[in-house]
Design a protein around this motif. Sequence first.
Motif, PDB file in Angstrom:
ATOM      1  N   GLY A  32      58.455  32.337  34.495  1.00 52.90           N
ATOM      2  CA  GLY A  32      57.805  33.604  34.512  1.00 52.90           C
ATOM      3  C   GLY A  32      57.321  34.022  32.952  1.00 52.90           C
ATOM      4  N   TRP A  33      57.521  32.881  32.126  1.00 50.42           N
ATOM      5  CA  TRP A  33      57.234  33.247  30.646  1.00 50.42           C
ATOM      6  C   TRP A  33      55.950  32.220  30.487  1.00 50.42           C
ATOM      7  CZ3 TRP A  33      61.171  34.216  26.421  1.00 50.42           C
ATOM      8  CH2 TRP A  33      62.082  35.301  26.835  1.00 50.42           C
ATOM      9  N   ASP A  50      52.191  36.445  31.665  1.00 45.14           N
ATOM     10  CA  ASP A  50      53.736  36.350  31.364  1.00 45.14           C
ATOM     11  C   ASP A  50      54.553  37.669  31.700  1.00 45.14           C
ATOM     12  OD1 ASP A  50      55.547  35.216  28.768  1.00 45.14           O
ATOM     13  OD2 ASP A  50      55.997  37.145  29.368  1.00 45.14           O
ATOM     14  N   ARG A  51      55.539  37.413  32.520  1.00 44.72           N
ATOM     15  CA  ARG A  51      56.362  38.514  33.099  1.00 44.72           C
ATOM     16  C   ARG A  51      57.604  39.252  32.253  1.00 44.72           C
ATOM     17  NH1 ARG A  51      52.245  40.310  35.411  1.00 44.72           N
ATOM     18  NH2 ARG A  51      53.297  41.325  36.971  1.00 44.72           N
ATOM     19  N   ARG A  52      57.711  38.497  31.142  1.00 40.30           N
ATOM     20  CA  ARG A  52      59.212  38.691  30.544  1.00 40.30           C
ATOM     21  C   ARG A  52      59.447  40.360  30.382  1.00 40.30           C
ATOM     22  NH1 ARG A  52      58.551  35.597  25.066  1.00 40.30           N
ATOM     23  NH2 ARG A  52      57.006  34.526  26.484  1.00 40.30           N
ATOM     24  N   THR A  53      58.444  41.251  30.272  1.00 38.43           N
ATOM     25  CA  THR A  53      58.826  42.842  30.092  1.00 38.43           C
ATOM     26  C   THR A  53      58.656  43.454  31.543  1.00 38.43           C
ATOM     27  OG1 THR A  53      56.393  42.982  29.634  1.00 38.43           O
ATOM     28  CG2 THR A  53      57.746  42.405  27.769  1.00 38.43           C
ATOM     29  N   ALA A  54      59.006  42.986  32.763  1.00 33.75           N
ATOM     30  CA  ALA A  54      58.826  43.398  34.095  1.00 33.75           C
ATOM     31  C   ALA A  54      59.969  44.650  33.837  1.00 33.75           C
ATOM     32  CB  ALA A  54      59.119  42.546  35.041  1.00 33.75           C
ATOM     33  N   PRO A  92      53.730  44.340  33.155  1.00 39.37           N
ATOM     34  CA  PRO A  92      53.852  43.360  31.923  1.00 39.37           C
ATOM     35  C   PRO A  92      52.625  42.900  31.712  1.00 39.37           C
ATOM     36  CG  PRO A  92      55.395  42.386  34.004  1.00 39.37           C
ATOM     37  CD  PRO A  92      54.992  44.090  34.298  1.00 39.37           C
ATOM     38  N   TYR A  93      51.706  42.664  32.966  1.00 42.41           N
ATOM     39  CA  TYR A  93      50.303  42.153  32.730  1.00 42.41           C
ATOM     40  C   TYR A  93      49.781  42.474  31.254  1.00 42.41           C
ATOM     41  CZ  TYR A  93      45.437  41.412  34.244  1.00 42.41           C
ATOM     42  OH  TYR A  93      44.037  41.168  34.566  1.00 42.41           O
ATOM     43  N   SER A 138      49.230  44.515  27.521  1.00 42.24           N
ATOM     44  CA  SER A 138      49.451  44.079  26.251  1.00 42.24           C
ATOM     45  C   SER A 138      50.729  44.885  25.425  1.00 42.24           C
ATOM     46  CB  SER A 138      48.276  44.038  24.996  1.00 42.24           C
ATOM     47  OG  SER A 138      47.109  43.355  25.684  1.00 42.24           O
ATOM     48  N   ALA A 139      50.759  46.141  25.749  1.00 42.47           N
ATOM     49  CA  ALA A 139      51.596  47.083  25.311  1.00 42.47           C
ATOM     50  C   ALA A 139      53.252  46.710  24.826  1.00 42.47           C
ATOM     51  CB  ALA A 139      51.600  48.377  25.585  1.00 42.47           C
ATOM     52  N   SER A 140      53.694  46.354  26.247  1.00 44.64           N
ATOM     53  CA  SER A 140      55.032  45.948  26.331  1.00 44.64           C
ATOM     54  C   SER A 140      55.266  44.461  25.715  1.00 44.64           C
ATOM     55  CB  SER A 140      55.496  45.771  27.643  1.00 44.64           C
ATOM     56  OG  SER A 140      54.756  45.035  28.417  1.00 44.64           O
ATOM     57  N   LYS A 141      54.272  43.529  25.522  1.00 39.78           N
ATOM     58  CA  LYS A 141      54.367  42.349  25.013  1.00 39.78           C
ATOM     59  C   LYS A 141      54.515  42.718  23.512  1.00 39.78           C
ATOM     60  CE  LYS A 141      50.997  40.411  28.293  1.00 39.78           C
ATOM     61  NZ  LYS A 141      51.928  39.721  29.297  1.00 39.78           N
TER      62      LYS A 141
END
Length: 497
Positions: free
Chosen positions: A46-47, A108-112, A137-138, A140-143
């Motif tokens: 998922g990353w 990337d889905r790491r911040t789901a 998580p799509y 930018s902010a949480s990334k």
Amino acid sequence: MFNRKRKAILAIDQGTTSSRAIVFSPDGEVIALAQAEFAQIYPHPGWVEHDPEVIWATVLSTSRDAMRAAEKKGWKVETVGITNQRETTVVWDRASGAPIHNAIVWQDRRTAETCAALRAGGEEDRVRERTGLVLDPYFSASKIAWILDHVDGARARAEAGELAFGTIDTWLIWKLTGGVAHKTDATNASRTSLYNIVSGAWDAGLLELFKVPAALLPEVCDCAAEFGEVDESHFGRSLPIQGVAGDQQSATVGQTCFRPGEMKSTYGTGAFMLVNTGDKPVYSSNMLLTTIAYSLGGKPVYALEGSVLSAGSTIQWLRDGLGIISRASEVEALAREADPHSGVYLVPAFTGLGAPYWDPDARAAITGLTRGAGRAEIAAAALDSTVHQTCDLLDAMRADGVEVTELRVDGGMVRNDGLLQRMSDLTGVDVVRPSNTETTAWGAAFLAGLQSGLIASLQAGREGWSVDASFKPGVDAGVREAARTGWTDAVGRVRTG
């Protein structure tokens, strides 16, 4: 030597799996093209990451190659446009220019879990009202926050103004200008979950919500504007960067969707459908996104967007993961061998499902397999997955009151006539492929041409657009309904929410 009367535009098209550089004439003719693929990095399930320095190296090499080829034909590049994979996040050191972490890619889905916690805290409505986006998580902010929290000392350095954030357009502008310009355009800003698409500014409340220091952020410009001068060390002479738009908005410009109701869908790594909604944002009741289509003269034009996370990447998986084809171009012929009544469906939720489901925890599945199913049936199901996801988006558009009669398509997958006929059959609308299928790159070139004066107006772009092929529905409603019911059942098996 080049002929100074033959003025051209360099379009940098930085995508998810490759960097491309295309030199266009002001009327949209492709003069020269260069392309370089680069590695995808998968640290955990998922990353998805990219090496920003590799992206820069491929952009520089392809741009030089395309310019060199164009100049041999007697053309002189006068201006530069950039279009890019959106949402992908880079944070770098302002002093050294070195990234502090790999780029975290839009898939990337790491911040789901972070996004789920904000949703549980009742923040979704606030985010949607200000940005037009869902909490996912799509974006930018949480990334950004993840990088600041997982690289030693990064958050303190960001707050001290020592670090810079950018989507890929901003990273390339920084590199091209030798660190002079830290800018983005309104379309890319609108994909961060930090930019207020109504007020047209970075939103202090959202910065606080996502814990992103304002000192990281670039200046936001119109899509046709002065973004800086390319340092002469890169191309042997200085050139202005005068057009920038995220890839899907750039394709919207390239497809000349300048009037409310005009719609395009681009098929690359993912698939992205945008419909022009005019000078006021329209909010979806069916999990579509509200976004900025383009901004010119300080005036934004808005769009509704549906985002599919896996389209062309599904075909890449057939090649690289399953090994049932050796080249992506083989899939059309293989799919023609399939039993049309096999009942096999492939739901390509490799990194979750996008619109209209927004399920980051869903995972891919193939359903309906029997001993009679083989490579051909799986290939056909892979192509059909893109068609069915297009239908899902159009159904959501219709439910939001959008009248759909024609779908303009572009991207690497649309060279497949069988795919487009199937798309028309199952959507029930005319599917139109333009003569110029390089619409994403052309949109960036067009914007740079507008700013530089090489292109006179939006109308000039409309007059240059023409149809290569049109596909009309050719099946009855019963066939369409049966195919769609099977897809809905397959999606239901992978959904987690």
